[in-house]
Design a protein around this motif. Structure first.
Motif, PDB file in Angstrom:
ATOM      1  N   SER A  35      42.530  54.608  26.049  1.00 27.25           N
ATOM      2  CA  SER A  35      43.711  54.833  26.877  1.00 27.25           C
ATOM      3  C   SER A  35      44.871  55.229  25.980  1.00 27.25           C
ATOM      4  O   SER A  35      45.157  54.563  24.993  1.00 27.25           O
ATOM      5  CB  SER A  35      44.055  53.558  27.645  1.00 27.25           C
ATOM      6  OG  SER A  35      45.248  53.732  28.359  1.00 27.25           O
ATOM      7  N   ILE A  36      45.519  56.326  26.319  1.00 25.87           N
ATOM      8  CA  ILE A  36      46.681  56.782  25.547  1.00 25.87           C
ATOM      9  C   ILE A  36      47.919  56.110  26.109  1.00 25.87           C
ATOM     10  O   ILE A  36      48.142  56.114  27.316  1.00 25.87           O
ATOM     11  CB  ILE A  36      46.807  58.310  25.617  1.00 25.87           C
ATOM     12  CG1 ILE A  36      45.578  58.953  24.986  1.00 25.87           C
ATOM     13  CG2 ILE A  36      48.075  58.782  24.930  1.00 25.87           C
ATOM     14  CD1 ILE A  36      45.526  60.446  25.143  1.00 25.87           C
ATOM     15  N   THR A  37      48.715  55.517  25.212  1.00 24.61           N
ATOM     16  CA  THR A  37      49.950  54.867  25.639  1.00 24.61           C
ATOM     17  C   THR A  37      51.132  55.672  25.119  1.00 24.61           C
ATOM     18  O   THR A  37      50.995  56.505  24.232  1.00 24.61           O
ATOM     19  CB  THR A  37      50.040  53.420  25.117  1.00 24.61           C
ATOM     20  OG1 THR A  37      50.010  53.450  23.688  1.00 24.61           O
ATOM     21  CG2 THR A  37      48.900  52.576  25.648  1.00 24.61           C
ATOM     22  N   ALA A  38      52.279  55.409  25.695  1.00 22.31           N
ATOM     23  CA  ALA A  38      53.497  56.098  25.304  1.00 22.31           C
ATOM     24  C   ALA A  38      54.619  55.082  25.150  1.00 22.31           C
ATOM     25  O   ALA A  38      54.682  54.106  25.898  1.00 22.31           O
ATOM     26  CB  ALA A  38      53.875  57.130  26.364  1.00 22.31           C
ATOM     27  N   THR A  39      55.475  55.325  24.167  1.00 22.93           N
ATOM     28  CA  THR A  39      56.692  54.536  24.034  1.00 22.93           C
ATOM     29  C   THR A  39      57.734  55.237  24.887  1.00 22.93           C
ATOM     30  O   THR A  39      58.077  56.393  24.635  1.00 22.93           O
ATOM     31  CB  THR A  39      57.146  54.471  22.565  1.00 22.93           C
ATOM     32  OG1 THR A  39      56.068  53.966  21.772  1.00 22.93           O
ATOM     33  CG2 THR A  39      58.364  53.584  22.413  1.00 22.93           C
ATOM     34  N   VAL A  40      58.217  54.543  25.916  1.00 26.12           N
ATOM     35  CA  VAL A  40      59.071  55.193  26.900  1.00 26.12           C
ATOM     36  C   VAL A  40      60.343  54.388  27.119  1.00 26.12           C
ATOM     37  O   VAL A  40      60.341  53.163  27.043  1.00 26.12           O
ATOM     38  CB  VAL A  40      58.308  55.407  28.232  1.00 26.12           C
ATOM     39  CG1 VAL A  40      57.940  54.091  28.866  1.00 26.12           C
ATOM     40  CG2 VAL A  40      59.086  56.256  29.203  1.00 26.12           C
ATOM     41  N   ARG A  41      61.454  55.117  27.351  1.00 27.48           N
ATOM     42  CA  ARG A  41      62.715  54.487  27.745  1.00 27.48           C
ATOM     43  C   ARG A  41      62.997  54.873  29.187  1.00 27.48           C
ATOM     44  O   ARG A  41      62.979  56.051  29.543  1.00 27.48           O
ATOM     45  CB  ARG A  41      63.862  54.995  26.868  1.00 27.48           C
ATOM     46  CG  ARG A  41      64.095  54.160  25.642  1.00 27.48           C
ATOM     47  CD  ARG A  41      65.337  54.606  24.916  1.00 27.48           C
ATOM     48  NE  ARG A  41      65.084  55.929  24.316  1.00 27.48           N
ATOM     49  CZ  ARG A  41      66.027  56.805  24.030  1.00 27.48           C
ATOM     50  NH1 ARG A  41      67.284  56.545  24.266  1.00 27.48           N
ATOM     51  NH2 ARG A  41      65.726  57.966  23.487  1.00 27.48           N
TER      52      ARG A  41
END
Length: 172
Positions: A3-9
């Motif tokens: 699973s690809i995760t993202a650092t998100v604001r």
């Protein structure tokens, strides 16, 4: 499946890691070197971006060169997804680029070392014949200075050292 995760604001929620499937329009994604681009994105800002323009005038090269890191990252992320569908685990995008740049990859029949120590049995030519020339060529590559110890180099040096005469010359 990886699973690809993202650092998100997100407004009012601060910065956090989420699965890329949960990204929505308006999310601000933070990318670092080697990160997989999780979705279609618009570049808002960058730090320490370096552009190689290959001798052309910077004014002509900039529109294409600005997109180059994004294009490379997208291509590598597509490769990571394709490899993930084959049950390969990709932790860093730059590893895919390194793998893609290899001419020769040497592994045992299972694809992994089984004893924790790599032992070179023989060197063979493309025709499958044992070759001291191939072994010597491999040994020459071990002379390139590295910042870390390389078990493949150690295995080549161990075998090549056995075939050297008393003066240290290699018999080919």
């Amino acid at each position: 499946m990886v699973s690809i995760t993202a650092t998100v604001r997100r407004v009012g929620a601060g910065e956090r890691q989420i699965p890329s499937e949960e990204l929505v329009v308006g999310d601000i994604v933070t990318l670092f070197v080697g990160d997989i681009v999780p979705a279609d994105c618009k570049l808002l800002e960058s730090r320490d971006l370096r552009i190689a323009h290959g001798g052309r005038s910077l004014a002509k090269a900039c529109p294409c060169a600005r997109m180059l890191p994004l294009i490379v990252t997208v291509c590598l992320s597509r490769g990571a997804r394709a490899m993930a569908s084959g049950k390969a685990i990709v932790r860093r995008l730059d590893a895919i680029e390194t793998l893609g740049g290899m001419d020769v990859l040497c592994v045992d029949k299972t694809g992994t070392p089984t004893s924790g120590v790599i032992k070179l049995d023989r060197a063979q030519s493309m025709s499958g014949l044992n070759s001291s020339y191939v072994l010597h060529a491999a040994w020459l590559t071990t002379l390139i200075p590295h910042t870390t110890s390389n078990p493949w180099d150690d295995a080549i040096v161990a075998v090549e050292g056995d075939s050297a005469n008393d003066t240290g010359d290699v018999q080919v």
